[in-house]
Design an enzyme around this catalytic site. Structure first.
Site, PDB file in Angstrom:
ATOM      1  N   TYR A 113      80.087  64.629  -9.591  1.00 16.73           N
ATOM      2  CA  TYR A 113      81.445  64.565  -9.039  1.00 16.73           C
ATOM      3  C   TYR A 113      82.065  65.964  -8.958  1.00 16.73           C
ATOM      4  O   TYR A 113      82.596  66.369  -7.916  1.00 16.73           O
ATOM      5  CB  TYR A 113      82.313  63.662  -9.915  1.00 16.73           C
ATOM      6  CG  TYR A 113      83.757  63.667  -9.515  1.00 16.73           C
ATOM      7  CD1 TYR A 113      84.183  63.023  -8.356  1.00 16.73           C
ATOM      8  CD2 TYR A 113      84.713  64.336 -10.277  1.00 16.73           C
ATOM      9  CE1 TYR A 113      85.510  63.045  -7.974  1.00 16.73           C
ATOM     10  CE2 TYR A 113      86.035  64.358  -9.901  1.00 16.73           C
ATOM     11  CZ  TYR A 113      86.437  63.719  -8.749  1.00 16.73           C
ATOM     12  OH  TYR A 113      87.753  63.752  -8.372  1.00 16.73           O
ATOM     13  N   ASP A 165      81.162  64.050 -19.297  1.00 14.80           N
ATOM     14  CA  ASP A 165      82.582  64.057 -19.652  1.00 14.80           C
ATOM     15  C   ASP A 165      83.020  65.443 -20.129  1.00 14.80           C
ATOM     16  O   ASP A 165      82.294  66.103 -20.875  1.00 14.80           O
ATOM     17  CB  ASP A 165      82.783  63.048 -20.788  1.00 14.80           C
ATOM     18  CG  ASP A 165      84.123  62.351 -20.714  1.00 14.80           C
ATOM     19  OD1 ASP A 165      84.698  62.268 -19.616  1.00 14.80           O
ATOM     20  OD2 ASP A 165      84.597  61.892 -21.772  1.00 14.80           O
ATOM     21  N   SER A 172      89.769  69.153  -7.853  1.00 18.15           N
ATOM     22  CA  SER A 172      89.723  68.481  -9.158  1.00 18.15           C
ATOM     23  C   SER A 172      89.567  69.466 -10.304  1.00 18.15           C
ATOM     24  O   SER A 172      88.783  70.424 -10.235  1.00 18.15           O
ATOM     25  CB  SER A 172      88.541  67.518  -9.176  1.00 18.15           C
ATOM     26  OG  SER A 172      88.306  67.080 -10.489  1.00 18.15           O
ATOM     27  N   GLY A 228      91.584  51.935  -2.140  1.00 18.40           N
ATOM     28  CA  GLY A 228      93.010  51.800  -1.807  1.00 18.40           C
ATOM     29  C   GLY A 228      93.319  50.418  -1.254  1.00 18.40           C
ATOM     30  O   GLY A 228      92.429  49.593  -1.053  1.00 18.40           O
ATOM     31  N   VAL A 259      91.696  56.309 -16.729  1.00 23.29           N
ATOM     32  CA  VAL A 259      91.837  55.766 -18.089  1.00 23.29           C
ATOM     33  C   VAL A 259      93.213  55.131 -18.333  1.00 23.29           C
ATOM     34  O   VAL A 259      93.311  54.109 -19.018  1.00 23.29           O
ATOM     35  CB  VAL A 259      91.499  56.849 -19.150  1.00 23.29           C
ATOM     36  CG1 VAL A 259      92.517  57.984 -19.153  1.00 23.29           C
ATOM     37  CG2 VAL A 259      91.371  56.236 -20.524  1.00 23.29           C
ATOM     38  N   ARG A 298      80.645  59.413 -22.767  1.00 19.67           N
ATOM     39  CA  ARG A 298      80.033  59.338 -21.432  1.00 19.67           C
ATOM     40  C   ARG A 298      79.399  60.675 -21.065  1.00 19.67           C
ATOM     41  O   ARG A 298      80.008  61.735 -21.296  1.00 19.67           O
ATOM     42  CB  ARG A 298      81.114  59.058 -20.396  1.00 19.67           C
ATOM     43  CG  ARG A 298      81.509  57.613 -20.272  1.00 19.67           C
ATOM     44  CD  ARG A 298      82.689  57.535 -19.319  1.00 19.67           C
ATOM     45  NE  ARG A 298      82.895  56.191 -18.819  1.00 19.67           N
ATOM     46  CZ  ARG A 298      83.903  55.850 -18.034  1.00 19.67           C
ATOM     47  NH1 ARG A 298      84.792  56.752 -17.657  1.00 19.67           N
ATOM     48  NH2 ARG A 298      84.036  54.625 -17.605  1.00 19.67           N
ATOM     49  N   ASN A 358      93.951  64.860 -13.717  1.00 20.15           N
ATOM     50  CA  ASN A 358      94.168  63.452 -14.120  1.00 20.15           C
ATOM     51  C   ASN A 358      95.470  62.826 -13.641  1.00 20.15           C
ATOM     52  O   ASN A 358      96.444  62.716 -14.396  1.00 20.15           O
ATOM     53  CB  ASN A 358      94.041  63.325 -15.636  1.00 20.15           C
ATOM     54  CG  ASN A 358      92.605  63.527 -16.071  1.00 20.15           C
ATOM     55  OD1 ASN A 358      92.105  64.651 -16.061  1.00 20.15           O
ATOM     56  ND2 ASN A 358      91.928  62.462 -16.416  1.00 20.15           N
TER      57      ASN A 358
HETATM   58  C1  UD1 Z   1      89.739  62.242 -13.741  1.00 19.82           C
HETATM   59  C2  UD1 Z   1      89.719  61.636 -12.375  1.00 19.82           C
HETATM   60  C3  UD1 Z   1      89.049  62.537 -11.396  1.00 19.82           C
HETATM   61  C4  UD1 Z   1      89.760  63.838 -11.404  1.00 19.82           C
HETATM   62  C5  UD1 Z   1      89.760  64.383 -12.803  1.00 19.82           C
HETATM   63  C6  UD1 Z   1      90.578  65.624 -12.886  1.00 19.82           C
HETATM   64  C7  UD1 Z   1      89.850  59.249 -12.392  1.00 19.82           C
HETATM   65  C8  UD1 Z   1      89.105  57.965 -12.386  1.00 19.82           C
HETATM   66  N1  UD1 Z   1      89.095  60.344 -12.405  1.00 19.82           N
HETATM   67  O1  UD1 Z   1      88.447  62.359 -14.330  1.00 19.82           O
HETATM   68  O2  UD1 Z   1      89.107  62.035 -10.099  1.00 19.82           O
HETATM   69  O3  UD1 Z   1      89.139  64.736 -10.538  1.00 19.82           O
HETATM   70  O4  UD1 Z   1      90.361  63.451 -13.671  1.00 19.82           O
HETATM   71  O5  UD1 Z   1      91.865  65.359 -12.485  1.00 19.82           O
HETATM   72  O6  UD1 Z   1      91.067  59.292 -12.373  1.00 19.82           O
HETATM   73  N2  UD1 Z   1      87.776  56.941 -20.902  1.00 19.82           N
HETATM   74  C9  UD1 Z   1      87.780  56.055 -21.981  1.00 19.82           C
HETATM   75  N3  UD1 Z   1      87.872  54.727 -21.714  1.00 19.82           N
HETATM   76  C10 UD1 Z   1      87.958  54.221 -20.443  1.00 19.82           C
HETATM   77  C11 UD1 Z   1      87.958  55.136 -19.358  1.00 19.82           C
HETATM   78  C12 UD1 Z   1      87.871  56.482 -19.626  1.00 19.82           C
HETATM   79  O7  UD1 Z   1      87.681  56.454 -23.135  1.00 19.82           O
HETATM   80  O8  UD1 Z   1      88.029  52.997 -20.288  1.00 19.82           O
HETATM   81  C13 UD1 Z   1      87.722  58.387 -21.192  1.00 19.82           C
HETATM   82  C14 UD1 Z   1      86.683  59.158 -20.408  1.00 19.82           C
HETATM   83  O9  UD1 Z   1      85.440  59.140 -21.030  1.00 19.82           O
HETATM   84  C15 UD1 Z   1      87.347  60.527 -20.367  1.00 19.82           C
HETATM   85  C16 UD1 Z   1      88.848  60.233 -20.308  1.00 19.82           C
HETATM   86  O10 UD1 Z   1      88.984  58.913 -20.799  1.00 19.82           O
HETATM   87  O11 UD1 Z   1      87.083  61.228 -21.558  1.00 19.82           O
HETATM   88  C17 UD1 Z   1      89.428  60.313 -18.923  1.00 19.82           C
HETATM   89  O12 UD1 Z   1      88.597  59.571 -18.061  1.00 19.82           O
HETATM   90  P1  UD1 Z   1      88.975  59.262 -16.531  1.00 19.82           P
HETATM   91  O13 UD1 Z   1      90.303  58.645 -16.446  1.00 19.82           O
HETATM   92  O14 UD1 Z   1      87.813  58.563 -15.937  1.00 19.82           O
HETATM   93  O15 UD1 Z   1      89.188  60.704 -15.927  1.00 19.82           O
HETATM   94  P2  UD1 Z   1      88.289  62.023 -15.888  1.00 19.82           P
HETATM   95  O16 UD1 Z   1      86.846  61.745 -16.102  1.00 19.82           O
HETATM   96  O17 UD1 Z   1      88.963  63.011 -16.748  1.00 19.82           O
END
Ligand code: UD1
Length: 290
Positions: free
Chosen positions: A116, A246, A92, A10, A160, A243, A145
């Site tokens: 996590y 995931d 979450s 933050g 993301v 990942r 998310n």
């Molecule tokens: C997210 C939250 C988590 C929360 C959960 C449920 C974040 C960082 N994490 O996890 O705290 O508990 O939702 O609400 O907000 N991806 C890409 N490219 C990127 C980054 C991510 O393809 O550059 C993909 C990831 O592999 C995943 C999806 O996008 O499939 C979402 O990823 P991310 O935003 O990290 O969120 P979650 O893992 O779903």
């Protein structure tokens, strides 16, 4: 009002609008003395602190456990010791893991896939037993998310949407892990705030957990296309392998939040994305992105 934050993700500047009403403490929620100082004189605790990344927890499970499970237990103990009445926790959707059924309902058995998700679930269990053992009015809001202005895009482990938006605005290709057909129930930050405000006065919910989401899902490809259209750039991404840890699809049943909290999401995906985009664009100009 008091805010405890170690500022690992933050920014103090995010509190600018409420600066005069906030007693700010820099510190770690996993430290009991710090937690006790923060909880002193408080009636309600909102425990939002976390290291909120599935991928980071796979890389460093001990760090994730401390920030998510240990910090939650420590804040609960501090709240109990200080006579706090209500404790509201950022749960979450990751706790549903690979449960096949969609939408995800609160009565489904959790099947966490990552450290996590395990840490977040441990936190929920602690809340439930702290209600039973000590009478603390605990409530878990299972966030799906969360996105919106001020989300920190500085780390490869960031959410993301923040990563896609900042890459596209910088003229770079975002990275997609896997085939991009994984889907998420992206929830605008104001709706999450709405749920939290409602949780402050809700009755009869102690010890429970409730989904906070929109009830709609979007694939990463759809997200990329929408952003490309809004920004006016080609929706092209760099592909990387999926990942570990995931989740494939995430979509919430939000009928419990409606029934129990009177919650209704107010910001649809296009509107939320547009507002988010505006913020990152404005930040780029003024240099105040974070
Ligand atoms: C997210 C939250 C988590 C929360 C959960 C449920 C974040 C960082 N994490 O996890 O705290 O508990 O939702 O609400 O907000 N991806 C890409 N490219 C990127 C980054 C991510 O393809 O550059 C993909 C990831 O592999 C995943 C999806 O996008 O499939 C979402 O990823 P991310 O935003 O990290 O969120 P979650 O893992 O779903």
């Amino acid at each position: 009002m008091r805010v405890l934050d170690d500022l690992s993700a933050g920014r103090r500047a995010n509190l600018r609008a409420v600066r005069d009403d906030v007693d700010f403490m820099r510190g770690n929620c996993a430290d009991l003395e710090t937690a006790r100082r923060a909880a002193r004189g408080m009636d309600v605790v909102y425990h939002e602190a976390a290291v909120p990344s599935v991928a980071r927890s796979v890389a460093d499970p001990v760090l994730s456990h401390r920030a998510n499970a240990t910090a939650t237990l420590t804040m609960l103990v501090a709240a109990r010791d200080r006579g706090v009445r209500r404790f509201i926790y950022a749960g979450s959707s990751s706790v549903y893991g690979d449960a096949r059924q969609l939408p995800k309902r609160e009565d489904m058995e959790p099947r966490p896939l990552s450290p996590y998700a395990v840490g977040k679930l441990v936190g929920e269990h602690y809340l439930r037993i702290f209600h039973g053992l000590y009478g603390l009015e605990t409530l878990t809001l299972r966030y799906f998310n969360v996105y919106g202005p001020r989300q920190n895009a500085a780390s490869p482990y960031s959410g993301v949407i923040s990563l896609f938006v900042t890459s596209l605005l910088a003229g770079k290709r975002p990275v997609i892990y896997g085939d991009g057909q994984q889907s998420r129930d992206f929830t605008y930050v104001e709706d999450v705030v709405q749920a939290n405000v409602r949780a402050l006065t809700a009755r009869g919910l102690a010890g429970q957990h409730v989904n906070v989401a929109t009830g709609h899902r979007v694939t990463l490809r759809q997200l990329l296309e929408t952003l490309g259209r809004e920004i006016g750039v080609p929706a092209r991404a760099e592909s990387r392998p999926p990942r570990a840890g995931d989740i494939r699809h995430s979509l919430a049943d939000i009928s419990a939040a409606h029934r129990l909290l009177g919650y209704r999401p107010k910001v649809d995906f296009e509107t939320g994305l547009r507002r988010t985009l505006e913020w990152y664009r404005g930040g780029r100009k003024s240099g105040a992105r974070r």
